[in-house]
Design a protein around this motif. Structure first.
Motif, short mmCIF file in Angstrom:
data_model
loop_
_atom_site.label_atom_id
_atom_site.label_comp_id
_atom_site.label_asym_id
_atom_site.label_seq_id
_atom_site.Cartn_x
_atom_site.Cartn_y
_atom_site.Cartn_z
N SER A 283 0.82 -1.22 0.00
CA SER A 283 0.00 0.00 0.00
C SER A 283 0.85 1.27 0.00
N CYS A 284 2.11 1.14 0.44
CA CYS A 284 3.02 2.29 0.43
C CYS A 284 3.72 2.46 -0.92
N GLY A 285 3.45 1.54 -1.85
CA GLY A 285 3.98 1.69 -3.20
C GLY A 285 5.10 0.75 -3.58
N PHE A 286 5.46 -0.18 -2.68
CA PHE A 286 6.53 -1.11 -3.03
C PHE A 286 6.00 -2.19 -3.98
N LYS A 287 6.79 -2.51 -4.99
CA LYS A 287 6.40 -3.54 -5.95
C LYS A 287 7.38 -4.72 -5.86
N PHE A 288 6.86 -5.89 -5.57
CA PHE A 288 7.67 -7.10 -5.49
C PHE A 288 8.07 -7.56 -6.89
N LYS A 289 9.30 -8.01 -7.02
CA LYS A 289 9.76 -8.61 -8.27
C LYS A 289 9.36 -10.07 -8.32
N TYR A 290 9.35 -10.72 -7.13
CA TYR A 290 9.01 -12.15 -7.05
C TYR A 290 7.79 -12.33 -6.15
N ASN A 291 6.64 -12.53 -6.78
CA ASN A 291 5.39 -12.65 -6.05
C ASN A 291 5.02 -14.09 -5.71
N TYR A 292 5.54 -15.04 -6.49
CA TYR A 292 5.13 -16.44 -6.34
C TYR A 292 6.35 -17.32 -6.10
N ILE A 293 6.14 -18.37 -5.33
CA ILE A 293 7.26 -19.21 -4.89
C ILE A 293 7.98 -19.87 -6.06
N GLU A 294 7.25 -20.30 -7.10
CA GLU A 294 7.93 -21.00 -8.20
C GLU A 294 8.86 -20.06 -8.97
N GLU A 295 8.41 -18.84 -9.24
CA GLU A 295 9.28 -17.92 -9.98
C GLU A 295 10.49 -17.52 -9.14
N ALA A 296 10.31 -17.42 -7.83
CA ALA A 296 11.43 -17.07 -6.96
C ALA A 296 12.46 -18.19 -6.92
N LEU A 297 11.98 -19.42 -6.75
CA LEU A 297 12.89 -20.57 -6.67
C LEU A 297 13.56 -20.86 -8.01
N ARG A 298 12.84 -20.66 -9.10
CA ARG A 298 13.46 -20.86 -10.41
C ARG A 298 14.61 -19.87 -10.61
#
Length: 301
Positions: A283-298
């Motif tokens: 809500s403060c404006g931060f945008k995650f690059k990795y939202n899901y576990i599979e994309e993060a682990l890959r």
């Protein structure tokens, strides 16, 4: 050029934050128990200050700095939790934070922001989304984290913006929980830890570093902040995703009773878990690059 003091710079997260801050052109002062080790891992800091058990007078080094990032603390999984070890875990967080805050209070030119590490251990074990205004848990770690945040919060009386970073399970193939967890998968004996039903509120190391940078700049962000991805998973889902990416089986399980035999009370760190919300930072404006576990682990594996 921002002038920043960093403690815990030689730790798993601290090294990456230090390197990033230097890359961004910050003038970095490192408080460390081993100046030699800090210079080895982070050779381009502006200044290295010895941190000792007597909490030396840091006033000279804190005066006129823009920000303080406090990460120092005993590794909660380093040893079994004897009463002596519990005292070390608590003291390394609560006493060091108190010493820093008290010193900041004496400065003529105080930092604008005090960013202090914290942990989602604040919530204890839970199955419903925990937000920053949720109640603290009632176990040992929850008590430590609450006391830690209480000390950090005292800096606000000096007009300093305070952020307590409630950090989740940090994913990085070179350190932390993931580095240890992938080992059995490589030998085809991987699987969930404990019941498998406990929640894993995780965050990719890159997103975590970016939240620290975001916290330094965003004046609307203050108080406790959950540093976790928007999509927590169960331990079963976590293990299955590792197996899928590594092309290894993930059906074996390390039972809770075995972990208790090996780790004692400290086993609760891996057999328990909480489902934690990241709605505040988003809500403060931060945008995650990795939202899901599979994309993060890959990305990591």
């Amino acid at each position: 050029m921002k002038k920043i003091v960093l403690t815990g710079a030689t730790g798993f997260i601290g090294k990456k934050i230090a390197i990033k801050l230097i890359e961004c052109g910050c003038e970095l002062t490192i408080f460390t128990r081993s100046v030699k080790k800090a210079k080895q891992f982070i050779p381009n800091a502006s200044e290295y200050v010895e941190w000792n058990s007597n909490f030396i007078d840091w006033k000279t080094y804190l005066e006129g700095k823009d920000a303080v990032i406090h990460l120092a603390g005993e590794n909660v999984m380093a040893k079994r939790w004897s009463e002596e070890q519990k005292k070390k875990i608590r003291s390394s967080r609560v006493d060091s934070t108190r010493a820093l805050v008290n010193t900041i209070g004496t400065l003529n030119n105080k930092p604008k922001v005090f960013v202090c590490a914290s942990a989602i251990g604040y919530y204890g074990n839970s199955e419903h989304p925990e937000r920053e205004d949720s109640n603290a848990g009632n176990d040992f770690l929850a008590g430590v984290v609450k006391a830690w945040e209480d000390e950090a919060g005292k800096v606000e009386q000096f007009g300093v913006r305070r952020i307590s970073m409630r950090i989740g399970i940090v994913l990085d193939k070179n350190g932390g929980a993931l580095a240890r967890m992938i080992i059995p998968f490589k030998f085809f004996i991987g699987g969930a830890v404990g019941s498998g039903k406990q929640w894993v509120s995780w965050i990719h190391i890159e997103d975590l570093i970016n939240i620290f940078l975001f916290a330094l700049e965003n004046e609307n962000l203050e108080g406790a902040v959950n540093c976790v991805s928007p999509n927590p998973v169960t331990m079963n889902q976590f293990a299955k995703t590792i197996g899928k990416i590594l092309k290894r089986p993930s059906f074996l399980r390390i039972p809770e009773f075995l972990l208790r035999l090996i780790l004692g009370e400290a086993s609760s760190v891996v057999t328990g878990g909480s489902k934690v919300s990241s709605s505040k930072i988003i809500s403060c404006g931060f945008k995650f690059k990795y939202n899901y576990i599979e994309e993060a682990l890959r990305n990591l594996l």
